[in-house]
Design an enzyme around this catalytic site. Structure first.
Site, short mmCIF file in Angstrom:
data_model
loop_
_atom_site.label_atom_id
_atom_site.label_comp_id
_atom_site.label_asym_id
_atom_site.label_seq_id
_atom_site.Cartn_x
_atom_site.Cartn_y
_atom_site.Cartn_z
N GLU A 188 -1.37 -40.30 34.02
CA GLU A 188 -1.88 -41.26 33.04
C GLU A 188 -0.77 -42.08 32.38
O GLU A 188 -0.98 -42.64 31.30
CB GLU A 188 -2.68 -40.54 31.96
CG GLU A 188 -3.94 -39.88 32.47
CD GLU A 188 -4.85 -39.54 31.32
OE1 GLU A 188 -5.87 -40.23 31.18
OE2 GLU A 188 -4.54 -38.58 30.56
N HIS A 218 -0.54 -40.02 23.49
CA HIS A 218 -1.86 -39.75 24.05
C HIS A 218 -2.14 -38.26 23.92
O HIS A 218 -1.39 -37.43 24.40
CB HIS A 218 -1.94 -40.15 25.52
CG HIS A 218 -3.21 -39.69 26.16
ND1 HIS A 218 -4.44 -40.12 25.75
CD2 HIS A 218 -3.44 -38.80 27.16
CE1 HIS A 218 -5.38 -39.53 26.47
NE2 HIS A 218 -4.80 -38.72 27.33
N HIS A 232 -5.33 -34.91 23.29
CA HIS A 232 -6.71 -34.41 23.26
C HIS A 232 -6.93 -33.68 21.94
O HIS A 232 -7.63 -32.67 21.89
CB HIS A 232 -6.97 -33.46 24.43
CG HIS A 232 -6.52 -33.98 25.76
ND1 HIS A 232 -6.05 -33.18 26.77
CD2 HIS A 232 -6.46 -35.26 26.25
CE1 HIS A 232 -5.74 -33.93 27.83
NE2 HIS A 232 -5.97 -35.20 27.52
N HIS A 250 -12.64 -37.56 26.24
CA HIS A 250 -11.27 -37.43 26.72
C HIS A 250 -10.26 -37.16 25.60
O HIS A 250 -9.64 -36.11 25.57
CB HIS A 250 -10.93 -38.74 27.46
CG HIS A 250 -9.57 -38.78 28.07
ND1 HIS A 250 -9.19 -39.76 28.95
CD2 HIS A 250 -8.48 -38.00 27.91
CE1 HIS A 250 -7.93 -39.55 29.34
NE2 HIS A 250 -7.49 -38.49 28.73
#
Lengths: 255, 255, 255, 255
Positions: free
Chosen positions: B93, B112, B114, B182
């Site tokens: 990613e 980024h 979660h 996500h």
């Protein structure tokens, strides 16, 4: 970029402190205890009234509570100005402390925090109520400070004597005040009791949120229970037993 | 099967890095700080724009954030390709990072994650709103990225430049974007501020869920409060105080 | 002000203890285990019936549970008075223990705690029910003690034999009693089982609050399941496996 | 009463193990990892199919998961009997493992736990659904095992081959089965994937409870997303990155 604080000014530094060594050590330790109990994090501050001069208070300079050491402790006048002025950076919200000490001769310690469980109460107006004997001080009343009532430029912090006085006025004679969209300020007649109240206020908030969701009616402490528990025979007098534990844990912890 | 990384290529490795040593160390440390605050776990990534070449960014190779060390940091072009190509495995990613740096010249760090408290907001469409001054950046707007609007093969990850550009377009000029089913991507003008925003975004989500359940109306920060707190005099400028704490904790922790 | 306890009286101290060394060590360890599992904090207490004299029980002197060591353990009569009287301070609520041992010959261990997850149940009257086999003892019944039914001066603590007897009467033949606005008291035929019940009672409370919020009907253990699981072939007989773990963790932890 | 396990039978012990040393070490480590992630506590068990003999599986003897070491690992037949029989105590629920390995040739690891976040789902019948890509396996279906459908003596545990077969039948071809009033059993084609699924199943349960309470509609992963994420290009293939982290943390932790 090591985070270690420079040592050079240390010898001089300690000569500038007129409060007792024990009080200075206790205020530094209170920072660590409150950090270890998730009341303070990188922000917030704790102070105590100077033990030899009631017109002063002691508090850390501009340092995150989780790493305060005794040599970070400074003295401030009730105007919330450092005494002496040493050209250092200080918490911009130190006016919370000075103005409360000025307005409340009975107060000898002040804790300002963003303790997470208190935020939802300050933000919704749901009244914080005393769930159990451990947090009976909540039954003495917990006003909410809405900064929009005192200025309207969007600033959220208590960065002036005027806002400090306004906060002290809303606090009135109570043990704590919630600050909408910001946090809480908790006071007590002693530093140990202020730490105790800060820890169990947050616990009370957690427990009350859970109880309110259970669906039935919550039986809070009633007036006579609050009076007894906050009185001379009450629960708050046992805070030294907990302090001995907290001291052992936080002073002994490798950081 | 020991998890230790091989050392042989190390000398060579460091010669291939053109970003400053401090930036590389800071990105590695940011991984550990975000892991220690439950923002990243075995997954997620954090990058910073190269400090000498704005057409590059630095980020770890394919390693779990909780065990990243400076020698894991690599350089990437804005096409999200490693520079130089060394035949190593990389996060699939990485396009999140390259495409945001390309679209947003003001952005110097991208995270980024979660982070658990953010997932329920991204999944229900309940709008994330600014609970307190610590997370005032949320008041600048938090769009939600629905990957089904951009492809429909069931793939959930940003594994192409096309999806990276699509995410950057939804992010627009905002500080963060939730990704349905996500996680979230958070940006800032500096790495320290991005870490600060990531930590207090998750805290805001926790506090907002609690406040919404209390039953009354929640008073979020209003427009002028958001503007002030994210402005030059605002709260976000104090993030260095917290960074000093986080650095001490995470760099000093035995792993 | 170091929190270390003074050593001088130690030699003499151990000669005053008539219970077995193993029992004394186990009671001290139970304090640490319950502290490490967030059942006790700076408050609460755990006792065991004397293993050679059923008319006595052993419990720590006035010390926070998290720092109890074997040399803090003292002996008490069923009148909850220290034997011998050594002029020390003791828990004001020791009457909980003495009166339960007097009323319940089957009970060999008593734990009084303010375990957070139990407070909302005691305060709302929402009945605690057995969520799973691990906490099947809850299915035997969990009465709630309302101190207002026994005195009305606002005092919340069990500071007299009268209140101790009243609590024991409400406990009746059950394994635990919730105390409104205060906490809970849990009993068992052995110290290890009492510790097990205390830990999984708190877990049951947490799980039940979550289950009740899911919106559907909760299927609690039924009568025959409770009977089986608390019986000779039941789950409670496996508590030694957990004790071995808890002992390893808590005895070995640096404090 | 020290909790240390006796060493005498060790030399002999290792000669009785026919599975590879790596598998034995991995199963022991999986116990610690799952303990450190609050999936197992003093109870629960994890097994792997024997890597040289598919008619056997390896699992710890009767020891709390948090303190399992490689020398605790034993071999069992698909009848869930120890091979060889050494007169030791074993988990009474070992039939869960043997019967699933018999029924599911695709399964190479089985984890039985009382993971707290899963209990409310098993107890209410609220269906567990896939919140995000990390727990996409939940979208393959999560049946609930109601033991009352198979026996009615109040016993809650899988203490017979009959109940093991019944559980395996309800599990069917799915990756996990909830057990009402008891816990969950999770399976996978590899031990590392089973550990990954166990950790993120619990996380999914936590996130889903929060999302359901936010009041709006929850957008779960749809069929094609589940298919992709659990497929050859999917998220589950990245579990080795997390395993490297978990191994480092749990193997290196002082106990």
């Amino acid at each position: 970029m090591p985070a270690k604080k420079k040592a050079p000014a240390k010898a001089k530094s300690s000569r500038l402190i007129t409060a007792s060594k024990d009080l200075v050590a206790d205020v530094a330790l209170a920072n660590l205890i409150l950090f270890d109990h998730d009341i303070l994090d990188g922000f917030g501050h704790v102070s105590a009234r100077h033990d030899k001069d009631p017109e002063r208070f002691v508090m850390a300079r501009y340092v995150a509570p989780g790493i305060v050491v005794p040599s970070d402790i400074r003295e401030f006048s009730l105007d919330s100005e450092p005494v002496p002025e040493r050209g250092e950076r200080h918490y911009s919200e130190r006016f919370i402390h000075g103005e409360i000490y000025r307005a409340r001769p009975d107060v000898n310690a002040v804790i300002h925090s963003h303790a997470p469980p208190l935020i939802p109460f300050g933000t919704t107006g749901a009244p914080l109520k005393p769930m159990y004997h451990m947090s009976s001080h909540i039954g003495m009343g917990v006003p909410v400070f809405e900064i929009r009532n005192f200025q309207n430029d969007g600033q959220m912090l208590i960065r002036s004597a005027y806002l400090g006085r306004s906060l002290a006025a809303v606090l009135d004679d109570k043990p704590m005040v919630l600050m909408r969209g910001h946090g809480a300020t908790i006071v007590a007649s002693s530093l140990h009791l202020a730490v105790y109240r800060a820890i169990y206020s947050a616990m009370n908030a957690r427990l009350q949120m859970e109880a309110m969701r259970l669906g039935g009616e919550v039986t809070y402490l009633n007036e006579s229970e609050v009076e007894y528990c906050t009185g001379p025979e009450g629960v708050e007098n046992t805070c030294e037993r907990a302090w001995a534990l907290w001291q052992r844990e936080s002073a002994g912890k490798k950081r």
